[in-house]
Design a protein around this motif. Structure first.
Motif, PDB file in Angstrom:
ATOM      1  N   LEU A  89      29.079 -30.928 -22.539  1.00 31.62           N
ATOM      2  CA  LEU A  89      28.226 -31.185 -23.688  1.00 31.62           C
ATOM      3  C   LEU A  89      26.804 -31.480 -23.227  1.00 31.62           C
ATOM      4  CD1 LEU A  89      30.590 -33.401 -25.868  1.00 31.62           C
ATOM      5  CD2 LEU A  89      30.226 -30.928 -25.975  1.00 31.62           C
ATOM      6  N   PRO A  90      25.795 -30.978 -23.962  1.00 32.40           N
ATOM      7  CA  PRO A  90      24.405 -31.201 -23.559  1.00 32.40           C
ATOM      8  C   PRO A  90      23.966 -32.630 -23.878  1.00 32.40           C
ATOM      9  CG  PRO A  90      24.468 -30.037 -25.634  1.00 32.40           C
ATOM     10  CD  PRO A  90      25.898 -30.154 -25.170  1.00 32.40           C
ATOM     11  N   PRO A  91      22.932 -33.120 -23.212  1.00 30.47           N
ATOM     12  CA  PRO A  91      22.472 -34.486 -23.481  1.00 30.47           C
ATOM     13  C   PRO A  91      21.781 -34.621 -24.822  1.00 30.47           C
ATOM     14  CG  PRO A  91      21.032 -33.405 -21.905  1.00 30.47           C
ATOM     15  CD  PRO A  91      22.196 -32.479 -22.117  1.00 30.47           C
ATOM     16  N   ASP A  92      21.248 -33.503 -25.381  1.00 23.93           N
ATOM     17  CA  ASP A  92      20.530 -33.543 -26.658  1.00 23.93           C
ATOM     18  C   ASP A  92      21.222 -32.646 -27.681  1.00 23.93           C
ATOM     19  OD1 ASP A  92      18.415 -35.187 -25.611  1.00 23.93           O
ATOM     20  OD2 ASP A  92      17.687 -33.394 -24.555  1.00 23.93           O
ATOM     21  N   PRO A  93      21.020 -32.889 -28.977  1.00 23.79           N
ATOM     22  CA  PRO A  93      21.634 -32.046 -30.012  1.00 23.79           C
ATOM     23  C   PRO A  93      21.172 -30.591 -29.901  1.00 23.79           C
ATOM     24  CG  PRO A  93      20.792 -34.083 -30.965  1.00 23.79           C
ATOM     25  CD  PRO A  93      20.281 -34.020 -29.555  1.00 23.79           C
ATOM     26  N   VAL A  94      22.111 -29.654 -30.106  1.00 22.15           N
ATOM     27  CA  VAL A  94      21.807 -28.221 -30.052  1.00 22.15           C
ATOM     28  C   VAL A  94      22.539 -27.523 -31.187  1.00 22.15           C
ATOM     29  CG1 VAL A  94      21.430 -28.208 -27.549  1.00 22.15           C
ATOM     30  CG2 VAL A  94      23.720 -27.747 -28.483  1.00 22.15           C
ATOM     31  N   GLY A  95      22.188 -26.254 -31.428  1.00 18.80           N
ATOM     32  CA  GLY A  95      22.831 -25.459 -32.463  1.00 18.80           C
ATOM     33  C   GLY A  95      23.586 -24.296 -31.865  1.00 18.80           C
ATOM     34  N   LEU A  96      24.219 -23.494 -32.733  1.00 22.91           N
ATOM     35  CA  LEU A  96      24.969 -22.330 -32.280  1.00 22.91           C
ATOM     36  C   LEU A  96      24.077 -21.388 -31.476  1.00 22.91           C
ATOM     37  CD1 LEU A  96      27.147 -21.402 -35.402  1.00 22.91           C
ATOM     38  CD2 LEU A  96      27.917 -22.352 -33.227  1.00 22.91           C
ATOM     39  N   THR A 104      26.946 -29.184 -10.604  1.00 26.98           N
ATOM     40  CA  THR A 104      27.973 -29.986  -9.949  1.00 26.98           C
ATOM     41  C   THR A 104      27.705 -29.996  -8.455  1.00 26.98           C
ATOM     42  OG1 THR A 104      29.593 -29.348 -11.616  1.00 26.98           O
ATOM     43  CG2 THR A 104      30.445 -30.303  -9.586  1.00 26.98           C
ATOM     44  N   GLN A 105      27.558 -31.179  -7.900  1.00 30.49           N
ATOM     45  CA  GLN A 105      27.262 -31.298  -6.475  1.00 30.49           C
ATOM     46  C   GLN A 105      28.509 -31.033  -5.650  1.00 30.49           C
ATOM     47  OE1 GLN A 105      25.532 -35.035  -5.394  1.00 30.49           O
ATOM     48  NE2 GLN A 105      25.100 -34.436  -3.280  1.00 30.49           N
ATOM     49  N   GLY A 106      28.379 -30.198  -4.638  1.00 30.53           N
ATOM     50  CA  GLY A 106      29.495 -29.877  -3.760  1.00 30.53           C
ATOM     51  C   GLY A 106      29.706 -30.932  -2.684  1.00 30.53           C
ATOM     52  N   GLY A 107      30.633 -30.635  -1.796  1.00 31.01           N
ATOM     53  CA  GLY A 107      30.928 -31.543  -0.696  1.00 31.01           C
ATOM     54  C   GLY A 107      30.648 -30.886   0.636  1.00 31.01           C
ATOM     55  N   PRO A 108      31.194 -31.457   1.724  1.00 30.18           N
ATOM     56  CA  PRO A 108      30.939 -30.893   3.051  1.00 30.18           C
ATOM     57  C   PRO A 108      31.403 -29.448   3.201  1.00 30.18           C
ATOM     58  CG  PRO A 108      31.867 -33.109   3.201  1.00 30.18           C
ATOM     59  CD  PRO A 108      31.962 -32.702   1.772  1.00 30.18           C
ATOM     60  N   GLN A 109      32.497 -29.075   2.530  1.00 34.13           N
ATOM     61  CA  GLN A 109      33.038 -27.725   2.651  1.00 34.13           C
ATOM     62  C   GLN A 109      32.882 -26.895   1.389  1.00 34.13           C
ATOM     63  OE1 GLN A 109      34.176 -26.619   5.561  1.00 34.13           O
ATOM     64  NE2 GLN A 109      33.829 -28.602   6.527  1.00 34.13           N
ATOM     65  N   THR A 110      32.236 -27.437   0.355  1.00 35.69           N
ATOM     66  CA  THR A 110      32.094 -26.713  -0.906  1.00 35.69           C
ATOM     67  C   THR A 110      30.635 -26.703  -1.336  1.00 35.69           C
ATOM     68  OG1 THR A 110      32.571 -28.727  -2.156  1.00 35.69           O
ATOM     69  CG2 THR A 110      34.424 -27.266  -1.673  1.00 35.69           C
ATOM     70  N   PRO A 111      30.138 -25.559  -1.827  1.00 36.28           N
ATOM     71  CA  PRO A 111      28.734 -25.479  -2.239  1.00 36.28           C
ATOM     72  C   PRO A 111      28.511 -26.119  -3.612  1.00 36.28           C
ATOM     73  CG  PRO A 111      29.822 -23.391  -2.614  1.00 36.28           C
ATOM     74  CD  PRO A 111      30.838 -24.282  -1.954  1.00 36.28           C
ATOM     75  N   ASP A 112      27.231 -26.359  -3.932  1.00 38.16           N
ATOM     76  CA  ASP A 112      26.873 -26.825  -5.268  1.00 38.16           C
ATOM     77  C   ASP A 112      27.127 -25.700  -6.278  1.00 38.16           C
ATOM     78  OD1 ASP A 112      26.074 -29.052  -3.942  1.00 38.16           O
ATOM     79  OD2 ASP A 112      23.923 -28.723  -4.196  1.00 38.16           O
ATOM     80  N   VAL A 113      27.617 -26.069  -7.461  1.00 36.88           N
ATOM     81  CA  VAL A 113      27.958 -25.087  -8.487  1.00 36.88           C
ATOM     82  C   VAL A 113      27.093 -25.316  -9.717  1.00 36.88           C
ATOM     83  CG1 VAL A 113      29.779 -24.194  -9.991  1.00 36.88           C
ATOM     84  CG2 VAL A 113      30.332 -24.924  -7.658  1.00 36.88           C
ATOM     85  N   THR A 114      26.525 -24.236 -10.250  1.00 35.97           N
ATOM     86  CA  THR A 114      25.774 -24.286 -11.508  1.00 35.97           C
ATOM     87  C   THR A 114      26.598 -23.608 -12.596  1.00 35.97           C
ATOM     88  OG1 THR A 114      23.624 -24.246 -10.394  1.00 35.97           O
ATOM     89  CG2 THR A 114      23.676 -23.579 -12.703  1.00 35.97           C
ATOM     90  N   THR A 115      26.865 -24.326 -13.668  1.00 34.45           N
ATOM     91  CA  THR A 115      27.613 -23.795 -14.803  1.00 34.45           C
ATOM     92  C   THR A 115      26.662 -23.593 -15.974  1.00 34.45           C
ATOM     93  OG1 THR A 115      29.621 -24.973 -14.111  1.00 34.45           O
ATOM     94  CG2 THR A 115      29.559 -24.144 -16.366  1.00 34.45           C
ATOM     95  N   THR A 116      26.570 -22.353 -16.440  1.00 39.01           N
ATOM     96  CA  THR A 116      25.784 -22.050 -17.637  1.00 39.01           C
ATOM     97  C   THR A 116      26.719 -22.066 -18.843  1.00 39.01           C
ATOM     98  OG1 THR A 116      24.252 -20.671 -16.368  1.00 39.01           O
ATOM     99  CG2 THR A 116      24.275 -20.383 -18.757  1.00 39.01           C
ATOM    100  N   VAL A 117      26.376 -22.862 -19.830  1.00 40.21           N
ATOM    101  CA  VAL A 117      27.237 -23.072 -20.994  1.00 40.21           C
ATOM    102  C   VAL A 117      26.533 -22.528 -22.232  1.00 40.21           C
ATOM    103  CG1 VAL A 117      28.589 -24.754 -22.294  1.00 40.21           C
ATOM    104  CG2 VAL A 117      28.029 -25.192 -19.892  1.00 40.21           C
ATOM    105  N   GLU A 118      27.290 -21.826 -23.090  1.00 40.46           N
ATOM    106  CA  GLU A 118      26.756 -21.332 -24.361  1.00 40.46           C
ATOM    107  C   GLU A 118      27.661 -21.809 -25.494  1.00 40.46           C
ATOM    108  OE1 GLU A 118      25.648 -17.159 -26.711  1.00 40.46           O
ATOM    109  OE2 GLU A 118      26.465 -17.111 -24.676  1.00 40.46           O
ATOM    110  N   LEU A 119      27.065 -22.400 -26.508  1.00 43.11           N
ATOM    111  CA  LEU A 119      27.821 -22.866 -27.671  1.00 43.11           C
ATOM    112  C   LEU A 119      28.100 -21.677 -28.581  1.00 43.11           C
ATOM    113  CD1 LEU A 119      29.041 -25.225 -29.237  1.00 43.11           C
ATOM    114  CD2 LEU A 119      26.808 -25.573 -30.322  1.00 43.11           C
ATOM    115  N   LYS A 120      29.377 -21.274 -28.680  1.00 42.26           N
ATOM    116  CA  LYS A 120      29.759 -20.064 -29.412  1.00 42.26           C
ATOM    117  C   LYS A 120      30.275 -20.355 -30.816  1.00 42.26           C
ATOM    118  CE  LYS A 120      29.957 -16.475 -27.793  1.00 42.26           C
ATOM    119  NZ  LYS A 120      28.969 -15.378 -27.753  1.00 42.26           N
TER     120      LYS A 120
END
Length: 212
Positions: A89-96, A104-120
């Motif tokens: 969920l986004p920190p601020d109100p959004v619409g459709l 998401t911060q990774g660890g020693p053996q895992t990279p950082d992950v960026t998740t793009t989210v769309e409200l459908k």
């Protein structure tokens, strides 16, 4: 378990049962071998915390040490996805149609992950969202790249989605060099995860029913 004065939810969970959905034509011995490998998982327990804004603050579940490397890696990716389920969920109100990113911060053996989210979709207290995951190739060995896509249907009164689907490809490249010629190893793992709520009864209500 409890809700703190600032609205943070503390919860515990237990993995009660696990089984396989086996495709037709799969050799029975292969399915039984994987079932045996998964047999230590039921009974595993974990805990987590979710903030007042629905963001996951803590998620912990220790996997058995004797799992195979491939299975352990797939389950670690799955747990990492589960750990972030409260963060869509986004920190601020959004619409459709709104799009936002979660990192998401990774660890020693895992990279950082960026998740793009769309409200459908938005219906009463249910939210439908599309997800795209990307982790560029890490700079340290093994060089690992992650791509994934999926979607989820959430309710604002649940800690877990009603439905969640994710297809994740992990590509790792290892390059080692000794006295002989260079040696290279490439590993590609494809994970498809589907989660669906079959029924829900509050553990507190179940405990109350057993007390009578």
């Amino acid at each position: 378990m409890r809700v703190s004065p600032d609205g943070e939810i503390h919860y515990r969970f237990v993995l009660e049962q696990i089984d396989l959905l086996v495709k037709g034509g799969t050799p029975q011995k292969d399915a039984e071998a994987l079932r045996a490998e998964l047999s230590p998982l039921p009974g595993l327990r974990g805990e987590g915390r979710v903030g007042a804004q629905g963001r996951s603050n803590h998620f912990q579940m220790a996997l058995p040490a004797d799992l195979s490397s491939a299975l352990s890696q797939s389950l670690q990716h799955m747990l990492k996805s589960l750990a972030g389920m409260g963060t869509f969920l986004p920190p601020d109100p959004v619409g459709l149609g709104a799009r936002w990113e979660h990192h998401t911060q990774g660890g020693p053996q895992t990279p950082d992950v960026t998740t793009t989210v769309e409200l459908k979709s938005l219906e009463k207290n249910q939210l439908g969202m599309r997800l795209e995951l990307l982790a560029p190739a890490s700079t340290s060995a093994p060089r690992t790249q992650i791509r994934g896509q999926g979607g989820c249907l959430m309710r604002v009164d649940r800690l877990w989605p009603l439905q969640y689907e994710l297809e994740l490809d992990t590509h790792s490249r290892i390059h080692s060099q000794d006295e002989g010629p260079p040696r290279r190893l490439e590993i590609t793992t494809h994970l498809r995860m589907q989660l669906r709520e079959l029924s829900f009864t509050s553990p507190l209500l179940r405990a109350s029913a057993r007390s009578y």
